[in-house]
Enzyme design. Structure first.
Site, PDB file in Angstrom:
ATOM      1  N   LYS A  79      -3.619 -27.817  35.354  1.00  0.00           N
ATOM      2  CA  LYS A  79      -2.207 -28.095  35.590  1.00  0.00           C
ATOM      3  C   LYS A  79      -1.887 -29.453  34.958  1.00  0.00           C
ATOM      4  O   LYS A  79      -2.691 -30.398  35.061  1.00  0.00           O
ATOM      5  CB  LYS A  79      -1.961 -28.134  37.100  1.00  0.00           C
ATOM      6  N   SER A 158       4.462 -24.868  42.511  1.00  0.00           N
ATOM      7  CA  SER A 158       4.706 -25.474  41.214  1.00  0.00           C
ATOM      8  C   SER A 158       3.598 -25.215  40.195  1.00  0.00           C
ATOM      9  O   SER A 158       3.806 -25.477  39.014  1.00  0.00           O
ATOM     10  CB  SER A 158       4.876 -26.993  41.401  1.00  0.00           C
ATOM     11  N   SER A 182       1.841 -25.156  46.486  1.00  0.00           N
ATOM     12  CA  SER A 182       1.900 -24.932  45.037  1.00  0.00           C
ATOM     13  C   SER A 182       0.702 -24.247  44.406  1.00  0.00           C
ATOM     14  O   SER A 182       0.769 -23.832  43.255  1.00  0.00           O
ATOM     15  CB  SER A 182       2.125 -26.258  44.316  1.00  0.00           C
TER      16      SER A 182
HETATM   17  N1  GLN Z   1       7.449 -25.964  46.748  1.00  0.00           N
HETATM   18  C1  GLN Z   1       7.099 -27.193  47.387  1.00  0.00           C
HETATM   19  C2  GLN Z   1       7.957 -28.302  46.849  1.00  0.00           C
HETATM   20  O1  GLN Z   1       8.785 -28.047  46.067  1.00  0.00           O
HETATM   21  C3  GLN Z   1       5.638 -27.472  47.215  1.00  0.00           C
HETATM   22  C4  GLN Z   1       5.294 -28.023  45.912  1.00  0.00           C
HETATM   23  C5  GLN Z   1       3.826 -28.363  45.788  1.00  0.00           C
HETATM   24  O2  GLN Z   1       3.005 -27.905  46.584  1.00  0.00           O
HETATM   25  N2  GLN Z   1       3.524 -29.211  44.820  1.00  0.00           N
HETATM   26  O3  GLN Z   1       7.813 -29.422  47.207  1.00  0.00           O
END
Ligand code: GLN
Length: 522
Positions: A79, A158, A182
């Site tokens: 990532k 994400s 994410s």
């Molecule tokens: N969807 C969550 C957010 O927008 C989690 C994102 C993540 O785990 N990096 O914060």
């Protein structure tokens, strides 16, 4: 070896048995990436030459009789919020942001160093919601990633590119990061396995910080065994990260072979709501039936404060983000705006941040700054921390840990746990909780893009493990049929802190018993 995407286990035995060279395996992975990436936008950078050179080096070492590392010759994607420094060939670490479009880190993340030392071939960097803020992969400055099962749908976020890359068979595995889901949510949407380790299990050094008390790096792969193999490589103490636990990781691969003891699995009442898509509800009940058939006791449990999870997360995470992202000021890292005559240092800050950050990142910074500001700190931030503590206590009350875990998980802010919740045994307590990874299968591109609250609600089943610092794993649980296409549906297991070995074992058992027909998009 055929062209079909192989698992880590297959890749490893092919190399050990000289059925394939690391060079052949890497060339095939790069070819699949080149073929599939234009449609999916999963990769932001691909390291063709460097990956081939690393693969040839592995082949040379195997030929000269060296024991290759546990991931020798396995192509892995990262990532793009994980730093790759010059020691690992360099390149950009963009975080999916215009702000860091041309940023090159001077050092590598600990997890990157460990993958390289284990012989993994790092083939590229994957797309993500900007600074890991998002649930769909649509918040990247470099365009959305698409779900390999249906290109009109989001892969989740994400860790969007990592999930899509693994699901599409471009690589056997990738690393993601999980702050509020994410890793687990996109794994569910793409039909793969994603593991968020216990907070402190894996070093965050070289992971660009989003919310430091919640962030963890973890594996995304096609099988539970592959996730275990990667966790074994990346986990463990790191002097560069004081929140990383000094405990040495177990042999998670070996742990998979231990037979599963008599199990008690809990299904949180709060995870069985009418908001669940029918296919999500069906996958959950099917997994429960599998456990029952295996002789496990499956019970209902209560997480009374679960309903506060989203609200608490979307205060704590933006609060920490607003502080972490203050470093992007146009002076030291990344983007610097051009100043006109007479403009000041303040103009430089404002303009660089205004131009460099996308809408969602700006929203989080404003939210976070607001909830931390004088007069609102108690009402919002401290209240959210109290809710976080309650949420953690709820989990501790229903999960039977292998040891006393209350002090060293969940970040200092969440620490604690009631006395009654500590220790092992405990009547009625569970070895794992079973729940969905998201209330629906993957939604359509654009479907929630204009409605941040609807987007945030997609995280309802994942934020709890982050707030409580617990390990959680998503694995394929079934399929939904939407508009004539088949979409994967994930199921999630959450364990007590530091209980990854058992959690993986339980997940492996469920994976084997479910025996889903195919894990690759058509
Ligand atoms: N969807 C969550 C957010 O927008 C989690 C994102 C993540 O785990 N990096 O914060």
């Amino acid at each position: 070896m055929s062209d079909a995407p192989a698992t880590i286990a297959q890749t490893r035995s092919a190399i050990a048995g000289r059925a394939a060279s690391a060079e052949e395996i890497t060339r095939a992975a790069l070819a699949r990436i080149d073929a599939a990436n234009p449609a999916l936008n999963a990769f932001l950078q691909v390291f063709h030459d460097r990956a081939m050179a690393a693969a040839r080096d592995i082949d040379r070492r195997v030929a000269s009789g060296e024991t290759p590392g546990p991931l020798a010759g396995v192509p892995i994607a990262l990532k793009d919020n994980l730093c790759v420094g010059p020691e690992d060939g360099g390149g950009r670490t963009t975080c999916g942001s215009r702000f860091l479009e041309n940023y090159e880190s001077p050092f590598s993340a600990t997890v990157v160093r460990r993958l390289a030392a284990a012989g993994a071939i790092i083939v590229g960097k994957t797309n993500l919601d900007e600074f890991a803020m998002g649930s769909s992969g649509e918040n990247s400055a470099f365009g959305p990633t698409r779900n390999p099962w249906d290109h009109a749908r989001i892969p989740g976020g994400s860790s969007a590119g990592s999930a899509a890359a693994v699901a599409a068979g471009m690589v056997p595995a990738a690393l993601g990061s999980d702050t509020g889901g994410s890793i687990r949510q996109p794994a569910g949407f793409c039909g793969i396995v994603g593991l968020k380790p216990t907070y402190g299990r894996v070093s965050r050094y070289g992971l660009v910080a989003f919310a430091s008390s919640l962030d963890q790096v973890g594996p995304m792969a096609r099988t539970v065994a592959d996730a275990a193999a990667i966790l074994g490589v990346i986990a463990g103490p790191d002097l560069h990260d004081s929140t990383c636990s000094p405990r040495e990781p177990e042999d998670f691969t070996r742990a998979l072979e231990t037979p599963v003891e008599s199990l008690r699995i809990g299904i949180p009442r709060q995870a069985r709501t009418s908001a669940n898509h029918p296919a999500v509800a069906a996958a959950l009940e099917n997994a429960a039936a599998v456990f029952r058939r295996l002789g496990a006791e499956v019970i209902d449990v209560d997480l009374p404060h679960a309903d506060y999870g989203i609200a608490a997360y979307y205060i704590v995470a933006p609060a920490e983000a607003s502080s972490n992202l203050a470093r992007f000021d146009g002076i030291r890292f990344g983007r610097r705006a051009e100043l006109g005559p007479g403009e000041t240092l303040m103009d430089l800050y404002c303009r660089s941040r205004g131009e460099g950050f996308g809408a969602e990142v700006q929203r989080r910074i404003m939210l976070g700054t607001y909830v931390l500001s004088a007069g609102y700190y108690d009402a919002y931030y401290l209240t959210a921390l109290r809710a976080r503590r309650k949420i953690k206590d709820d989990f501790d009350a229903v999960l039977a840990g292998t040891e006393d875990t209350a002090e060293d998980t969940g970040g200092r802010a969440a620490g604690g746990g009631t006395q009654a919740a500590r220790g092992t045994a405990g009547p009625g307590r569970c070895h794992a909780l079973l729940m969905p990874s998201a209330p629906t299968p993957a939604f359509r591109l654009g479907e929630k893009a204009a409605d941040p609250l609807a987007m945030y609600a997609a995280d309802v089943y994942t934020v709890g493990a982050n707030l409580a610092g617990l390990p959680g794993i998503t694995l394929p649980g079934g399929f939904a049929r939407e508009g004539g296409v088949e979409l994967p549906v994930g199921v999630q297991l959450i364990g007590a802190a530091w209980d990854e070995a058992r959690l993986l074992r339980i997940a492996r058992t469920l994976e084997r018993e479910l025996a889903l027909p195919h894990h690759t998009p058509p």
